[in-house]
Design a protein around this motif. Structure first.
Motif, PDB file in Angstrom:
ATOM      1  N   UNK A  64      -3.458 -28.274  16.515  1.00  8.42           N
ATOM      2  CA  UNK A  64      -2.070 -28.741  16.673  1.00  8.42           C
ATOM      3  C   UNK A  64      -1.824 -29.911  15.733  1.00  8.42           C
ATOM      4  N   UNK A  65      -0.612 -30.023  15.209  1.00  4.99           N
ATOM      5  CA  UNK A  65      -0.127 -31.168  14.424  1.00  4.99           C
ATOM      6  C   UNK A  65      -0.851 -31.351  13.085  1.00  4.99           C
ATOM      7  N   UNK A  66      -1.514 -30.302  12.596  1.00  3.49           N
ATOM      8  CA  UNK A  66      -2.229 -30.422  11.309  1.00  3.49           C
ATOM      9  C   UNK A  66      -2.022 -29.141  10.477  1.00  3.49           C
ATOM     10  N   UNK A  67      -0.730 -28.745  10.266  1.00  4.39           N
ATOM     11  CA  UNK A  67      -0.510 -27.429   9.651  1.00  4.39           C
ATOM     12  C   UNK A  67      -1.154 -27.249   8.284  1.00  4.39           C
ATOM     13  N   UNK A  68      -1.079 -28.244   7.414  1.00  7.50           N
ATOM     14  CA  UNK A  68      -1.665 -28.047   6.080  1.00  7.50           C
ATOM     15  C   UNK A  68      -3.193 -28.058   6.142  1.00  7.50           C
ATOM     16  N   UNK A  69      -3.735 -28.803   7.082  1.00  2.00           N
ATOM     17  CA  UNK A  69      -5.198 -28.831   7.235  1.00  2.00           C
ATOM     18  C   UNK A  69      -5.696 -27.455   7.705  1.00  2.00           C
ATOM     19  N   UNK A  70      -5.023 -26.901   8.710  1.00  2.00           N
ATOM     20  CA  UNK A  70      -5.415 -25.573   9.196  1.00  2.00           C
ATOM     21  C   UNK A  70      -5.264 -24.529   8.094  1.00  2.00           C
ATOM     22  N   UNK A  71      -4.156 -24.612   7.335  1.00  2.00           N
ATOM     23  CA  UNK A  71      -3.957 -23.657   6.232  1.00  2.00           C
ATOM     24  C   UNK A  71      -5.062 -23.809   5.193  1.00  2.00           C
ATOM     25  N   UNK A  72      -5.402 -25.057   4.867  1.00  2.00           N
ATOM     26  CA  UNK A  72      -6.410 -25.272   3.810  1.00  2.00           C
ATOM     27  C   UNK A  72      -7.795 -24.802   4.254  1.00  2.00           C
ATOM     28  N   UNK A  73      -8.157 -25.079   5.503  1.00  2.00           N
ATOM     29  CA  UNK A  73      -9.506 -24.724   5.956  1.00  2.00           C
ATOM     30  C   UNK A  73      -9.613 -23.230   6.269  1.00  2.00           C
ATOM     31  N   UNK A  74      -8.524 -22.607   6.703  1.00  2.00           N
ATOM     32  CA  UNK A  74      -8.534 -21.149   6.865  1.00  2.00           C
ATOM     33  C   UNK A  74      -8.617 -20.506   5.486  1.00  2.00           C
ATOM     34  N   UNK A  75      -7.884 -21.078   4.516  1.00  2.00           N
ATOM     35  CA  UNK A  75      -7.938 -20.571   3.141  1.00  2.00           C
ATOM     36  C   UNK A  75      -9.327 -20.730   2.538  1.00  2.00           C
ATOM     37  N   UNK A  76      -9.967 -21.848   2.837  1.00  2.00           N
ATOM     38  CA  UNK A  76     -11.307 -22.101   2.276  1.00  2.00           C
ATOM     39  C   UNK A  76     -12.319 -21.078   2.818  1.00  2.00           C
ATOM     40  N   UNK A  77     -12.167 -20.704   4.078  1.00  2.00           N
ATOM     41  CA  UNK A  77     -13.054 -19.666   4.632  1.00  2.00           C
ATOM     42  C   UNK A  77     -12.811 -18.342   3.909  1.00  2.00           C
ATOM     43  N   UNK A  78     -11.547 -18.036   3.643  1.00  2.00           N
ATOM     44  CA  UNK A  78     -11.235 -16.799   2.929  1.00  2.00           C
ATOM     45  C   UNK A  78     -11.782 -16.799   1.510  1.00  2.00           C
ATOM     46  N   UNK A  79     -11.621 -17.929   0.820  1.00  2.00           N
ATOM     47  CA  UNK A  79     -12.130 -18.046  -0.559  1.00  2.00           C
ATOM     48  C   UNK A  79     -13.664 -17.965  -0.571  1.00  2.00           C
ATOM     49  N   UNK A  80     -14.297 -18.507   0.461  1.00  2.00           N
ATOM     50  CA  UNK A  80     -15.760 -18.414   0.575  1.00  2.00           C
ATOM     51  C   UNK A  80     -16.170 -16.939   0.606  1.00  2.00           C
ATOM     52  N   UNK A  81     -15.456 -16.146   1.388  1.00  2.00           N
ATOM     53  CA  UNK A  81     -15.789 -14.711   1.494  1.00  2.00           C
ATOM     54  C   UNK A  81     -15.483 -13.989   0.186  1.00  2.00           C
ATOM     55  N   UNK A  82     -14.338 -14.305  -0.428  1.00  2.00           N
ATOM     56  CA  UNK A  82     -13.992 -13.646  -1.694  1.00  2.00           C
ATOM     57  C   UNK A  82     -15.037 -13.935  -2.774  1.00  2.00           C
ATOM     58  N   UNK A  83     -15.409 -15.201  -2.924  1.00  2.00           N
ATOM     59  CA  UNK A  83     -16.384 -15.552  -3.965  1.00  2.00           C
ATOM     60  C   UNK A  83     -17.739 -14.919  -3.675  1.00  2.00           C
ATOM     61  N   UNK A  84     -18.101 -14.846  -2.400  1.00  2.00           N
ATOM     62  CA  UNK A  84     -19.368 -14.195  -2.051  1.00  2.00           C
ATOM     63  C   UNK A  84     -19.331 -12.724  -2.477  1.00  2.00           C
ATOM     64  N   UNK A  85     -18.206 -12.068  -2.227  1.00  2.00           N
ATOM     65  CA  UNK A  85     -18.100 -10.645  -2.599  1.00  2.00           C
ATOM     66  C   UNK A  85     -18.210 -10.470  -4.113  1.00  2.00           C
ATOM     67  N   UNK A  86     -17.610 -11.404  -4.886  1.00  2.00           N
ATOM     68  CA  UNK A  86     -17.649 -11.265  -6.349  1.00  2.00           C
ATOM     69  C   UNK A  86     -19.000 -11.682  -6.950  1.00  2.00           C
ATOM     70  N   UNK A  87     -19.664 -12.671  -6.332  1.00  2.00           N
ATOM     71  CA  UNK A  87     -20.804 -13.310  -7.002  1.00  2.00           C
ATOM     72  C   UNK A  87     -22.165 -13.027  -6.370  1.00  2.00           C
ATOM     73  N   UNK A  88     -22.210 -12.383  -5.192  1.00  2.00           N
ATOM     74  CA  UNK A  88     -23.508 -12.171  -4.525  1.00  2.00           C
ATOM     75  C   UNK A  88     -24.461 -11.400  -5.433  1.00  2.00           C
ATOM     76  N   UNK A  89     -23.954 -10.369  -6.088  1.00  2.00           N
ATOM     77  CA  UNK A  89     -24.825  -9.542  -6.931  1.00  2.00           C
ATOM     78  C   UNK A  89     -25.215 -10.259  -8.224  1.00  2.00           C
ATOM     79  N   UNK A  90     -24.580 -11.402  -8.493  1.00  2.00           N
ATOM     80  CA  UNK A  90     -24.907 -12.164  -9.707  1.00  2.00           C
ATOM     81  C   UNK A  90     -25.886 -13.295  -9.407  1.00  2.00           C
ATOM     82  N   UNK A  91     -26.397 -13.345  -8.176  1.00  2.00           N
ATOM     83  CA  UNK A  91     -27.406 -14.340  -7.819  1.00  2.00           C
ATOM     84  C   UNK A  91     -26.835 -15.650  -7.290  1.00  2.00           C
TER      85      UNK A  91
END
Ligand code: NAP
Length: 251
Positions: free
Chosen positions: A151-178
């Motif tokens: 509650x009361x932290x909309x940009x923080x929640x958006x940023x940290x939810x986004x960071x979790x998503x970016x973590x998954x995206x980068x893992x999908x792109x880079x896992x096979x590259x070590x």
């Protein structure tokens, strides 16, 4: 002797390493043997002395991650100081509190730029180097707000939810590259980030009552997870968001 968690000869960038969770992570990586390039906008003297006491090398890089302007120079300076880059910890972050109906564009942009945009572009710059080397570890500091609304932290929640998503995206792109890309989601920790919460006696008591461990986290509680995700022990771990929350999410 080779040890699964040994970080000797590894070079780590830790952003926001002057205090709180970033300092706890820098010290834990140093105790495991890593050289630390500490990035931030405030004096790193306390962290320098803790890292050097652990017997590790320390280099301070002054940079304001409110914009992505310093990204390229952070990577260059680390390589110049230590001759490589193995680990990036995207820890620097801010929070702004206000009701959603009153939340300003300035508070939206400041938090998104620091917590999400700078973290992504620093990961991109580090990732280019790590992909070329065929190995590397990136650890993003997420939050319980990567899983929950809050509650009361909309940009923080958006940023940290986004960071979790970016973590998954980068893992999908880079896992096979070590390159391993993962995140840590701290629960409620005693740092500057939570001063306002801890000063609100009702909220503070409600939070404490929900933590199965029966206490708030201390920055020293986070180091083990960071060493794990920075080390050989996690070579087959990709795209996870690891809660270090005293059991909060299990409740
Ligand atoms: P903190 O004590 O406020 O530390 C935040 C760090 O980020 C400080 O080193 C700060 O530097 C740095 N930083 C902020 N804006 C920056 C900028 N524009 N450029 C460079 N550095 C900047 O709080 P913390 O709890 O240790 O926070 C560390 C991370 O953990 C954050 O990403 C936070 O969202 C996350 N987190 C914290 C909790 C918690 O309960 N404390 C829970 C979940 C996630 P200055 O000292 O110079 O401002």
């Amino acid at each position: 002797m080779t040890h699964l968690f040994d970080l000797s000869d590894k070079i780590a960038i830790v952003t926001g390493a002057n205090t709180g969770i970033g300092q706890g992570i820098a010290v834990a990586l140093a105790e495991a043997g890593a050289s630390i390039a500490a990035v931030g906008r405030s004096s790193m003297d306390e962290t320098r002395s803790l890292v050097e006491k652990a017997g590790a090398r320390f280099h301070e890089i002054r940079a304001d991650l409110g914009t992505i302007a310093p990204v390229a120079s952070i990577i260059e300076e680390t390589q110049k100081a230590f001759g490589g880059l193995d680990i990036l910890v995207n820890n620097a972050g801010i929070i702004r509190r206000n009701d959603a109906v009153d939340f300003t564009e300035a508070d939206w942009d400041a938090v998104m730029d620091t917590n999400l945009k700078s973290a992504f572009f620093l990961a991109q710059a580090a990732g280019r180097h790590m992909i070329a080397a065929g190995r590397g570890k990136i650890i993003n500091i997420a939050s319980l707000l990567s899983f929950q609304g809050g509650i009361r932290i909309p940009s923080y929640t958006a940023s940290k939810s986004g960071l979790a998503g970016i973590t998954r995206l980068l893992a999908c792109e880079w896992a096979a590259k070590g390159v391993n890309v993962n995140a840590i989601a701290p629960g409620y920790f005693v740092t500057n980030n939570t001063t306002a919460l801890r000063e609100d006696q009702d909220r503070s008591a409600q939070i404490l009552a929900r933590i199965p461990a029966g206490r708030w986290g201390d920055p020293s509680d986070i180091g083990g997870a960071a060493v794990f995700l920075a080390s050989k022990a996690s070579d087959y771990v990709h795209g996870t968001v690891l809660p270090v929350d005293g059991g909060w999410l299990a409740r």
